[in-house]
Write a protein that holds these residues in place. Structure first.
Motif, mmCIF file in Angstrom:
data_model
loop_
_atom_site.group_PDB
_atom_site.id
_atom_site.type_symbol
_atom_site.label_atom_id
_atom_site.label_comp_id
_atom_site.label_asym_id
_atom_site.label_seq_id
_atom_site.Cartn_x
_atom_site.Cartn_y
_atom_site.Cartn_z
ATOM 1 N N ARG A 514 1.019 -1.449 -0.603
ATOM 2 C CA ARG A 514 0.057 -0.066 -0.596
ATOM 3 C C ARG A 514 0.788 0.908 0.374
ATOM 4 O O ARG A 514 1.033 2.255 -0.457
ATOM 5 C CB ARG A 514 -1.139 -0.283 1.001
ATOM 6 N N GLY A 515 2.594 0.947 -0.366
ATOM 7 C CA GLY A 515 2.644 1.844 -0.354
ATOM 8 C C GLY A 515 3.861 3.145 0.784
ATOM 9 O O GLY A 515 4.465 3.299 0.486
ATOM 10 N N LEU A 516 3.790 2.639 1.817
ATOM 11 C CA LEU A 516 4.967 2.593 3.273
ATOM 12 C C LEU A 516 6.444 2.382 2.584
ATOM 13 O O LEU A 516 7.227 1.054 2.001
ATOM 14 C CB LEU A 516 3.881 1.640 4.041
ATOM 15 N N ALA A 517 6.832 2.987 2.919
ATOM 16 C CA ALA A 517 8.517 2.697 3.396
ATOM 17 C C ALA A 517 8.613 1.630 4.338
ATOM 18 O O ALA A 517 7.848 0.758 4.647
ATOM 19 C CB ALA A 517 9.507 3.507 3.701
ATOM 20 N N PRO A 518 9.503 0.586 3.861
ATOM 21 C CA PRO A 518 10.081 -0.428 4.588
ATOM 22 C C PRO A 518 10.103 -0.886 5.977
ATOM 23 O O PRO A 518 9.342 -0.899 7.068
ATOM 24 C CB PRO A 518 11.086 -1.035 4.111
ATOM 25 N N GLY A 519 10.495 0.870 7.118
ATOM 26 C CA GLY A 519 10.927 0.964 7.978
ATOM 27 C C GLY A 519 9.169 1.023 8.621
ATOM 28 O O GLY A 519 9.064 -0.005 9.905
ATOM 29 N N ASP A 520 8.999 1.862 7.668
ATOM 30 C CA ASP A 520 7.606 2.508 8.442
ATOM 31 C C ASP A 520 6.656 1.371 8.516
ATOM 32 O O ASP A 520 5.924 0.813 9.310
ATOM 33 C CB ASP A 520 6.777 3.716 7.119
ATOM 34 N N ALA A 521 6.497 0.150 7.473
ATOM 35 C CA ALA A 521 5.714 -0.458 7.292
ATOM 36 C C ALA A 521 5.816 -1.905 8.069
ATOM 37 O O ALA A 521 5.343 -1.874 8.879
ATOM 38 C CB ALA A 521 5.839 -1.084 6.166
ATOM 39 N N ALA A 522 7.781 -2.236 8.516
ATOM 40 C CA ALA A 522 7.740 -2.945 9.424
ATOM 41 C C ALA A 522 7.095 -2.654 11.451
ATOM 42 O O ALA A 522 6.667 -3.203 11.960
ATOM 43 C CB ALA A 522 8.805 -2.628 9.642
#
Length: 581
Positions: A514-522
């Motif tokens: 859905r477009g989140l950056a890896p760190g934000d998504a994690a």
């Protein structure tokens, strides 16, 4: 994000408070001890008899201030000293003398037998641990070690000042012996070790006590560790627009499944769908495809010929390469050599973001090395899997979780170390500016912290092995270096069930899609997963939960986040305390 500080940053802040702002150490100690006493009375309102275990340094001085306020409040308070009273110095000595002049009950621990000390400790309503503070290193020694050990056998609740004795303020490592507190009053700012297990468990409920100087005025602007909580999730979560459709919600490829493990990819798919993914494609062996289709009709099935993954998997994946935003590899994959070779090739060649979990991590533990760093990848090991990747024992990782996740993140990409207070290391994200009001006050030194030669801010661990084999494998992460670690302020022992990690992998992949950056998504995925476990535990208890139930709880947790109904888990003195450990 609440910044978490190193012991060095705290020591320099104390020095700056006195040298640049003219606040005498006696003032800071008085504010610390008095504030801690107010917290103690709030936390233990019925306590009438205290025993204070006082160290020879400033932590003991904080204990003398607390004991004086208890005495003035009409409580019984006996203080056991680890050293002769004449050996105390500075502000601690001044507060010891004040307590003695007011009739304080002071005893030298060395003059008491173990049996007498244990009897005295066991008669207390609360034990106050004022033995070793932020400035201490290593395991307690001498009389301090003796008192810590006796406190552990007394069955009396312990209230710790600054941090529990025997806990490393920087890493959360627990030395032996160490104090296990019910609550901890920490001064000025939160320390990393109070929120990273096993230190977080030993700290219990944590409250930050103001000491009379604005933290932003004396603490460094940047911090390499932060507590990630509900407000951060609300800020990052991609809530649906009114005009959205499934095509805007992202497509996740789930590569997994084998003859014995058909449930794992289903749980991952369920995690992705329950966290809002638009489409989930299950790439599983043909032998289990019908089973998967019957269990989860909402997912798209792409069978791979045969009973396991191998060269034929690539042709199936190519059909979706241009249509899927994320590849999640690992749930129930199996460890057949052809399968592992396939996974290693995908790590090197797949061109969209990837999440590697479970058996896919086994593939990355390649003794030949050569596994490259990927900025668009997230790896999600538990302690045992992390140990394999780093060439360590799982007990090494458990004892030094912060160091382990940083080493793994610097080697492979964004790294999630699952477990209590899950850690997420973002290797390419610089230190976060996290102290409210910082821009309005004079800045503390922004010089990067460099350990004294021959010392380290983290426990020494072996070099990362060729298993990870990355270009940054030998870079030891030190406070102030590029990279930020998120400490996830959510979770429950109820999450320790089969399939729980598969659900987390699905949530994480869905957020990436859905477009989140890896760190934000994690960070968001780990918090939502932890909060779902908390919600279920509150409703049903911590025993006997199912991974599918964790996934089913996600929509409710997300809705609570949307409406701001989930509170922050860290408190200031004036706020209602909450459990952190």
């Amino acid at each position: 994000m609440m910044p978490l500080f190193s012991s060095r940053a705290i020591r320099e802040a104390d020095l700056r408070a006195s040298e640049e702002y003219g606040l005498a150490g006696m003032v800071l100690m008085e504010n610390a001890g008095a504030g801690a006493y107010r917290f103690l009375r709030e936390r233990f309102p019925r306590a009438r008899r205290l025993v204070v275990l006082a160290g020879a340094g400033n932590n003991g001085g904080d204990g003398f201030v607390l004991a004086r306020h208890a005495l003035l409040d009409g409580l019984s308070c006996r203080v056991f000293l680890v050293a002769d009273p004449e050996n105390y110095r500075g502000d601690a000595r001044s507060n010891l003398d004040a307590l003695r002049l007011l009739g304080g009950d002071l005893r030298c621990a060395a003059a008491c037998s173990d049996a007498h000390l244990l009897e005295e400790l066991s008669r207390a309503d609360v034990l106050v641990d004022a033995l070793l503070g932020t400035g201490s290193t290593g395991a307690p020694r001498g009389q301090a070690a003796r008192l810590v050990a006796l406190a552990g056998t007394s069955a009396v609740p312990v209230f710790a000042l600054d941090l529990p004795s025997g806990i490393d303020a920087d890493t959360g490592a627990a030395h032996e012996p160490h104090v296990s507190a019910v609550a901890t009053a920490t001064f000025l700012a939160p320390k990393r070790g109070l929120f990273i297990f096993p230190g977080a468990d030993a700290a219990g409920e944590v409250r930050v006590i103001p000491i009379g100087v604005p933290p932003a005025a004396v603490l460094p602007r940047g911090t390499d560790a932060v507590l990630f909580d509900a407000e951060d999730v609300r800020r990052f979560f991609p809530f649906r627009r009114r005009d959205t459709h499934k095509g805007r919600q992202g497509t996740v490829l789930v590569l997994g499944g084998s003859a014995n493990y058909s449930g794992a990819p289903l749980l991952a798919a369920l995690g992705a769908l329950r966290s809002g993914s638009g489409l989930v494609v299950l790439v599983v062996p043909e032998a289990i495809a019908d089973r998967c289709a019957a269990a989860l009709p909402e997912a798209v099935l792409e069978p791979v010929p045969g009973t396991r993954h191998g060269p034929g998997t690539f042709a199936v994946l190519e059909n979706w390469k241009s249509r899927a935003e994320v590849l999640l590899a690992g749930p129930g994959l199996g460890r057949d050599p052809e399968t592992l070779a396939c996974v290693r090739k995908l790590w090197r060649t797949w061109t969209t973001p990837v999440v590697f979990d479970a058996d896919a991590l086994f593939a990355l533990a390649d003794p030949s090395g050569g596994i490259p760093f990927r900025a668009d990848a997230v790896v999600t090991p538990h302690e045992g899997e992390c140990a394999r990747l780093l060439g360590l024992r799982s007990t090494d990782v458990a004892a030094a979780r912060l160091d382990a996740v940083r080493r793994l993140g610097e080697a492979l990409g964004c790294a999630v170390l699952k477990g209590p207070h899950t850690l997420v290391h973002l290797p390419d994200i610089p230190n976060i500016l996290g102290v409210p009001g910082m821009s309005d006050l004079p800045a503390a030194s922004e010089t990067r912290e460099t350990p004294t030669p021959g010392t380290s801010d983290v426990p020494p661990m072996p070099e990362i092995s060729a298993a990870a084999g990355a270009r940054r494998a030998n870079t030891l992460q030190v406070p102030g270096a590029p990279g930020t670690t998120l400490v996830i302020a959510a979770g429950s022992p109820g999450l320790a069930v089969p399939g729980s990690g598969d659900v987390l992998g699905g949530v994480l992949a869905g957020l990436l899609a859905r477009g989140l950056a890896p760190g934000d998504a994690a960070g968001v995925a780990c918090w939502l997963h932890g909060a779902a476990g908390e919600r279920l535990a509150a409703e049903r208890g911590e025993e006997g939960l199912l991974a599918s139930e964790i996934a089913e709880a996600l929509p409710g947790v997300i809705e609570e986040v949307r409406h701001g109904k989930t509170g922050k888990r860290a408190t200031k003195e004036a706020e209602t305390p909450c459990r952190l450990g």
